[in-house]
Design a protein around this motif. Structure first.
Motif, PDB file in Angstrom:
ATOM      1  N   LEU A 272       0.843  -1.204   0.000  1.00 46.66           N
ATOM      2  CA  LEU A 272       0.000   0.000   0.000  1.00 46.66           C
ATOM      3  C   LEU A 272       0.874   1.249   0.000  1.00 46.66           C
ATOM      4  CD1 LEU A 272      -2.909   1.153   0.250  1.00 46.66           C
ATOM      5  CD2 LEU A 272      -2.561   1.118   2.726  1.00 46.66           C
ATOM      6  N   ASP A 273       1.917   1.266   0.838  1.00 48.25           N
ATOM      7  CA  ASP A 273       2.849   2.401   0.848  1.00 48.25           C
ATOM      8  C   ASP A 273       3.468   2.612  -0.528  1.00 48.25           C
ATOM      9  OD1 ASP A 273       2.493   3.031   3.534  1.00 48.25           O
ATOM     10  OD2 ASP A 273       4.088   1.697   4.201  1.00 48.25           O
ATOM     11  N   LEU A 274       3.851   1.539  -1.178  1.00 46.32           N
ATOM     12  CA  LEU A 274       4.463   1.629  -2.496  1.00 46.32           C
ATOM     13  C   LEU A 274       3.492   2.280  -3.492  1.00 46.32           C
ATOM     14  CD1 LEU A 274       7.047   0.786  -4.096  1.00 46.32           C
ATOM     15  CD2 LEU A 274       5.809  -1.285  -4.733  1.00 46.32           C
ATOM     16  N   SER A 275       2.216   1.873  -3.441  1.00 49.29           N
ATOM     17  CA  SER A 275       1.235   2.428  -4.376  1.00 49.29           C
ATOM     18  C   SER A 275       0.961   3.904  -4.111  1.00 49.29           C
ATOM     19  CB  SER A 275      -0.078   1.639  -4.294  1.00 49.29           C
ATOM     20  OG  SER A 275      -0.768   1.918  -3.095  1.00 49.29           O
ATOM     21  N   LEU A 276       1.203   4.327  -2.872  1.00 49.37           N
ATOM     22  CA  LEU A 276       0.988   5.732  -2.510  1.00 49.37           C
ATOM     23  C   LEU A 276       2.231   6.587  -2.710  1.00 49.37           C
ATOM     24  CD1 LEU A 276      -1.030   5.084   0.777  1.00 49.37           C
ATOM     25  CD2 LEU A 276      -1.939   6.036  -1.344  1.00 49.37           C
ATOM     26  N   GLY A 277       3.314   5.966  -3.192  1.00 54.82           N
ATOM     27  CA  GLY A 277       4.547   6.706  -3.403  1.00 54.82           C
ATOM     28  C   GLY A 277       5.386   6.863  -2.155  1.00 54.82           C
ATOM     29  N   ARG A 278       5.037   6.141  -1.097  1.00 55.13           N
ATOM     30  CA  ARG A 278       5.815   6.220   0.152  1.00 55.13           C
ATOM     31  C   ARG A 278       6.883   5.120   0.134  1.00 55.13           C
ATOM     32  NH1 ARG A 278       0.220   6.353   3.631  1.00 55.13           N
ATOM     33  NH2 ARG A 278      -0.466   8.441   3.034  1.00 55.13           N
ATOM     34  N   HIS A 279       7.852   5.301  -0.721  1.00 50.68           N
ATOM     35  CA  HIS A 279       8.819   4.227  -0.967  1.00 50.68           C
ATOM     36  C   HIS A 279       9.683   3.926   0.253  1.00 50.68           C
ATOM     37  CE1 HIS A 279       8.075   6.059  -5.067  1.00 50.68           C
ATOM     38  NE2 HIS A 279       7.527   4.862  -5.122  1.00 50.68           N
TER      39      HIS A 279
ATOM     40  N   ALA B 159       9.936   0.292   2.038  1.00 45.92           N
ATOM     41  CA  ALA B 159      11.215  -0.396   2.223  1.00 45.92           C
ATOM     42  C   ALA B 159      11.481  -0.671   3.696  1.00 45.92           C
ATOM     43  CB  ALA B 159      12.339   0.455   1.623  1.00 45.92           C
ATOM     44  N   GLY B 160      11.146   0.283   4.557  1.00 41.57           N
ATOM     45  CA  GLY B 160      11.367   0.087   5.992  1.00 41.57           C
ATOM     46  C   GLY B 160      10.547  -1.065   6.543  1.00 41.57           C
ATOM     47  N   ARG B 161       9.274  -1.167   6.133  1.00 43.65           N
ATOM     48  CA  ARG B 161       8.434  -2.283   6.611  1.00 43.65           C
ATOM     49  C   ARG B 161       9.025  -3.624   6.186  1.00 43.65           C
ATOM     50  NH1 ARG B 161       3.385  -0.547   8.451  1.00 43.65           N
ATOM     51  NH2 ARG B 161       2.629   1.425   7.589  1.00 43.65           N
ATOM     52  N   LEU B 162       9.454  -3.722   4.933  1.00 46.41           N
ATOM     53  CA  LEU B 162       9.937  -5.003   4.434  1.00 46.41           C
ATOM     54  C   LEU B 162      11.313  -5.352   4.973  1.00 46.41           C
ATOM     55  CD1 LEU B 162       8.564  -4.824   0.792  1.00 46.41           C
ATOM     56  CD2 LEU B 162       7.665  -6.126   2.733  1.00 46.41           C
TER      57      LEU B 162
ATOM     58  N   GLU C 267      11.941  -2.860  -5.559  1.00 42.62           N
ATOM     59  CA  GLU C 267      11.414  -1.644  -6.182  1.00 42.62           C
ATOM     60  C   GLU C 267      11.464  -0.466  -5.214  1.00 42.62           C
ATOM     61  OE1 GLU C 267       7.256  -0.021  -8.202  1.00 42.62           O
ATOM     62  OE2 GLU C 267       7.567  -2.180  -7.888  1.00 42.62           O
ATOM     63  N   ALA C 268      11.004  -0.701  -3.958  1.00 41.31           N
ATOM     64  CA  ALA C 268      10.987   0.397  -2.982  1.00 41.31           C
ATOM     65  C   ALA C 268      12.400   0.838  -2.625  1.00 41.31           C
ATOM     66  CB  ALA C 268      10.238  -0.057  -1.726  1.00 41.31           C
ATOM     67  N   ALA C 269      13.298  -0.126  -2.440  1.00 46.28           N
ATOM     68  CA  ALA C 269      14.670   0.221  -2.040  1.00 46.28           C
ATOM     69  C   ALA C 269      15.399   0.978  -3.151  1.00 46.28           C
ATOM     70  CB  ALA C 269      15.427  -1.056  -1.671  1.00 46.28           C
TER      71      ALA C 269
ATOM     72  N   GLY D 182      17.254   4.874  -3.251  1.00 50.96           N
ATOM     73  CA  GLY D 182      18.706   4.927  -3.370  1.00 50.96           C
ATOM     74  C   GLY D 182      19.436   3.838  -2.616  1.00 50.96           C
ATOM     75  N   ALA D 183      18.725   2.795  -2.201  1.00 51.53           N
ATOM     76  CA  ALA D 183      19.371   1.708  -1.447  1.00 51.53           C
ATOM     77  C   ALA D 183      19.559   0.491  -2.347  1.00 51.53           C
ATOM     78  CB  ALA D 183      18.532   1.352  -0.221  1.00 51.53           C
ATOM     79  N   ALA D 184      20.237   0.685  -3.466  1.00 47.84           N
ATOM     80  CA  ALA D 184      20.398  -0.394  -4.437  1.00 47.84           C
ATOM     81  C   ALA D 184      21.206  -1.565  -3.875  1.00 47.84           C
ATOM     82  CB  ALA D 184      21.057   0.143  -5.705  1.00 47.84           C
ATOM     83  N   ASP D 185      22.211  -1.281  -3.056  1.00 49.44           N
ATOM     84  CA  ASP D 185      23.024  -2.375  -2.499  1.00 49.44           C
ATOM     85  C   ASP D 185      22.181  -3.274  -1.604  1.00 49.44           C
ATOM     86  OD1 ASP D 185      25.222  -1.459  -3.843  1.00 49.44           O
ATOM     87  OD2 ASP D 185      26.065  -0.373  -2.132  1.00 49.44           O
TER      88      ASP D 185
END
Length: 922
Positions: free
Chosen positions: A696-703, A707-710, A735-737, A741-744
């Protein structure tokens, strides 16, 4: 008109009538009304409401008392006592007549003349000169006849066209439906039983705590439309039972007050009538033929039932005797002398055919006896076994329990029968009673094997409605007891313990039990035991990250389980198929499990089978079917006392809500599931709920939030997370990370998903892996991976994930100024999102299309096409005439949430009322 409050649910028309009468009196118009209804229907409450709404009236109140029915004018004496001082203001003869009433001197001679009723009417008119008057008399059917006649005389003359036109007087009377009232000319308002929605509202009104939806529905159904029954049932339960934390007692407690009210009417009937009613109460399947034979055997003419019919207590027809309310049947039976109850059962047992009706005959024989009886206990046990084969688990449970009570000696028969009663009570959805029966069986269980079987059943129940860790311990204990005695049953106990470990999200416990089960594999294992051992082996390999080693045992499960006529085995096969990527087979296996559980009447298996049926539909992209299965499973789990199963279904629904962008419902369901999961250590639904909120956060743009939840889910321990769900949610995390900017960190997480996806033959799983590679790549490689992902999606079934890949790819192409190519991907994504009613994702896609310089076309679809799936369900039900509470009950939402949805629906569809909504929707 005075604004109408609604303190009494389901009585809007009655409240409106009372309010209108009071308003009429304030305007100088009199009136009268007789409220008639069964005991507990709310007549007294309506009268109290009227008096509470009349602070500007002079109120005279009285009630009929059975002990004073033979005392002439006793009722009128109570009504007039507060205004005795005004009597001397009347004409002398009228004043003298009322003085005799107030002094207790009036008798039959006063009744024969019209003087006293006329004096009452004159007194009311006198009082009305100072302001409106309300006369309220409860239980008017119990008034002495002279008082009743005088009040009726006055009431008939309060109409504007009557003798006291313009007098601001209202007379309200209440009575039972069989009272002989009303006198001619007196208006009547007959109260009917409340519907389930109104009963559910009464539950909420009288309960001291928030009531669980399943409990509310159960109490509403048990009350059979009687608000007093609702009130008494709620009062008999503990707060934890009302909240759904503890199971409801089986059977539900009796409604003593309501039974007493019914009993008073039963006792007024002739003795032959009461005897026939007792026979009818003792046999719920008493059809017309058996009724006639029973009456003949008892030496009673069927005409004896007429007084009960005339009193409105029963209806007699081809189906036999139908009691107006379950509490009336209970009162008739439970208050009869023991000797009469035994005689009724003995008579019925003698009339039933032992070959055609063995269980009912044995049941009545048992009820007619008192002492233990070995032969009768065996007869009941045999009949119960036959009933179980036909899927009659509730009936079989009751018969086994009675057989246990009749058991003699210490040969283990009592424990065996109690165990069978507990097992069938559990299958019938009566988990609380099953636990009680287990508590009675354990102390008399004769050996380790019997105790092991009982602990196995207790663990099964705890697995569905208790703490997952407690279930694990109980099942493992049962397995250890059973290993030297019955290895196959020990394997089943270990399999259940493994399931408890999975439910808890504790893969270490699962690995421990799988390791203990492995040595039990032998050449002579049954097909079912072999399937269980293969399943344990396969999941152990997966939890250890050895995905290749899991393939062979998974295929063995998928091959062997369908040959076993058992819902559990089919569920394991469904899971195996989904892991292998054979989504179609997974869906077929889950559907067969549901059908088989229903066909057998195994109510407790249905919610579990629906859990994995919903999963199978979800993973194959059939979101509407997944939602329907989860909603049905939620209802079934709640009705059968499986709180953990209900929690699992709520979590699955929250994930579906997140996909469709229904923020409020998603958060409500996820929060409810997380609360239960936290209390009972349920890692699987906790993980699903967390994933739902992250998506839900992802769909709302709260990336960052997603990412923090997962990240937290990946680190969560047993009872809070689940390794498999954490792995399945990796594409969401990647996708969220990446967007934060948390690609690693995203690359590190992908290493847990990629091996599993590569080990399956599922194009959908491989497509998600390719999409992750695209998000983690730069330059031309990213486009190459996106194209590979779309090629794989084309061979799969998950249209929603394909559309998400198209959106991400189109967004990349747009940023690289490849606008023509971007538009093609984005148009395809938009079409899919609109078809799937994924509104938030459709909005993102339109924004991307606009950024390419193309105006996204307006959506041309059905009238409700702008609604979310949840809103569409609400709108359809509202258009069909369902109330907010009815909609809430069907969709397992709160009425407030339904109200919020309707507000949004009206705004989106530009309608102002339910009538307009019904006209808009087909």
């Amino acid at each position: 008109m005075t604004p109408l409050p609604s303190p009494l649910h389901g009585r809007d028309s009655a409240l409106l009538s009372l309010t209108s009468m009071l308003d009429g009196a304030r305007a100088g118009r009199g009136g009268a009304l007789l409220l008639r209804g069964e005991p507990g229907f709310g007549k007294t409450a309506l009268l109290a409401y009227a008096m509470g709404e009349a602070p500007d009236f002079q109120v005279l109140h009285g009630c009929g008392i059975e002990a004073e029915t033979e005392l002439a004018y006793a009722g009128l004496h109570r009504v007039l006592q507060p205004v005795a001082r005004r009597v001397p203001e009347l004409a002398p003869r009228q004043a003298e007549a009322l003085r005799r009433v107030l002094d207790g001197e009036a008798g039959e001679s006063d009744r024969r003349a019209c003087l006293l009723p006329a004096a009452l009417l004159a007194l009311l008119a006198l009082l009305a000169r100072d302001g409106p008057v309300l006369v309220g008399v409860d239980d008017a059917d119990l008034l002495d006849p002279p008082s009743r006649e005088a009040l009726a005389f006055a009431a008939r003359r309060l109409d504007p066209a009557g003798a006291v036109a313009g007098a601001a007087v209202v007379i309200l009377l209440t009575s039972r439906p069989d009272d002989g009232l009303p006198p001619p000319g007196l208006p009547v308002l007959a109260l009917s039983a409340l519907d389930d929605t109104a009963c559910a509202a009464v539950v909420d009104q009288v309960a001291p705590v928030a009531v669980a939806e399943g409990v509310r529905l159960r109490l509403a159904a048990a009350a059979a439309g009687n608000p007093q029954a609702v009130t008494e049932l709620v009062a008999a339960l503990t707060p934890d039972q009302l909240r759904g934390v503890c199971p409801l007692p089986e059977p539900l407690p009796p409604c003593a007050g309501l039974q007493h009210a019914f009993l008073r009417r039963v006792r007024a009937l002739p003795d032959p009538t009461r005897r026939l009613l007792l026979i009818a109460a003792a046999e719920e399947e008493l059809d017309a033929n058996l009724l006639m034979r029973a009456a003949d055997a008892a030496g009673i003419d069927l005409v004896a039932l007429e007084p009960a019919e005339s009193a409105g207590l029963v209806r007699v027809g081809p189906a036999g005797v139908e009691f107006r309310h379950p509490q009336l049947r209970a009162a008739t039976y439970q208050t009869a002398p023991l000797a009469r109850r035994r005689a009724a059962h003995a008579l019925l047992a003698g009339l039933l055919d032992a070959s055609r009706q063995p269980l009912r005959r044995a049941w009545h024989r048992a009820a007619a006896g008192l002492a233990p009886d070995h032969e009768l206990a065996e007869e009941l046990e045999s009949a119960a076994t036959s009933a179980r084969r036909r899927g009659g688990f509730a009936t079989a449970s009751a018969a086994y329990e009675r057989a246990a009570e009749l058991s003699t000696g210490d040969d283990g028969a009592k424990a065996r029968r109690l165990a069978a009663a507990a097992r069938d009570a559990w299958h019938a959805g009566r988990s609380a009673h099953a636990r009680d029966l287990l508590d009675r069986a354990l102390p008399v269980a004769p050996g380790a094997a019997a105790r092991g079987e009982l602990e196995l059943l207790r663990g099964d129940i705890d697995l569905r409605d208790g703490r997952a860790v407690d279930a694990y311990e109980a099942l493992l204990t049962a397995a250890h007891r059973l290993v030297p005695i019955d290895p196959e049953l020990a394997i089943r106990a270990m399999m259940r313990a493994g399931e408890a470990g999975v439910y808890a999200g504790d893969h270490h416990r699962f690995l421990q039990v799988a390791a203990q089960a492995a040595p039990l594999r032998a050449a002579g294992c049954s097909p079912q035991a072999t399937v269980m051992l293969d399943y344990l082996e396969a999941l152990s390999a997966i939890f250890l990250g050895r995905f290749g080693a899991a393939l062979a045992p998974l295929r063995a499960v998928l091959d062997g389980a369908p040959r076993i006529d058992d819902p559990s085995a089919l569920i394991w096969a469904s899971i195996a198929a989904l892991i292998l990527g054979d989504n179609a087979q997974g869906r077929v296996m889950a559907a067969r499990a549901v059908a088989l559980a229903r066909g057998r009447g195994a109510l407790t298996m249905v919610p579990k089978a629906l859990e994995f049926s919903a999963y199978a539909e979800f993973w194959t992209g059939r979101h509407a079917a997944a939602t329907a299965n989860a909603l049905e499973g939620l209802r079934a789990a709640t009705e059968t006392g499986q709180g953990n199963g209900a929690c699992h279904h709520l979590a699955a629904l929250a994930l579906l809500d997140a996909i469709h962008g229904d923020e409020q419902t998603c958060r409500l369901r996820a929060r409810t599931a997380l609360d239960r999961a936290g209390l009972y250590g349920l890692g699987l639904p906790a993980a699903l709920s967390t994933w739902a909120l992250a998506f839900l956060d992802l769909s709302l743009g709260r990336h960052a939030d997603a990412a923090g939840r997962l990240r937290g889910l990946a680190r969560a321990g047993p009872g809070q997370g689940h390794m498999a769900v954490a792995a399945l949610s990796v594409p969401t995390y990647v996708e969220a990370a990446v967007r934060t900017g948390a690609a690693d960190a995203a690359r590190a997480a992908f290493t847990t998903f990629e091996p599993w996806a590569d080990s399956t033959s599922s194009p959908d799983n491989l497509a998600l892996a390719a999409r992750c590679r695209a998000l983690l790549s730069e330059g031309g490689q990213a486009e190459e991976h996106f194209r590979a992902a779309l090629d794989l999606h084309a061979m799969g079934e998950r249209a929603f994930e394909r559309a998400r890949t198209e959106l991400l790819y189109g967004s990349l192409l747009r940023r690289r100024r490849k606008r023509t190519e971007a538009r093609a991907e984005l148009r395809s994504a938009l079409e899919s999102f609109e078809r799937l009613h994924a509104d938030r994702w459709a909005a993102w896609t339109r924004a991307e299309l606009r950024a390419t310089g193309e105006s996204a076309r307006p959506r041309l679809a059905e009238p409700d096409g702008e609604l979310t799936p949840q809103q569409r369900q609400v709108a359809r039900l509202a258009a069909q005439g369902a109330t907010n509470r009815e909609i809430a009950a069907q969709l397992f939402l709160s009425p407030r949430t339904v109200e919020h949805h309707l507000g949004n629906i009206f705004a989106k569809l530009s309608v102002r009322s339910r009538v307009e909504l019904a006209n808009l929707l087909p």
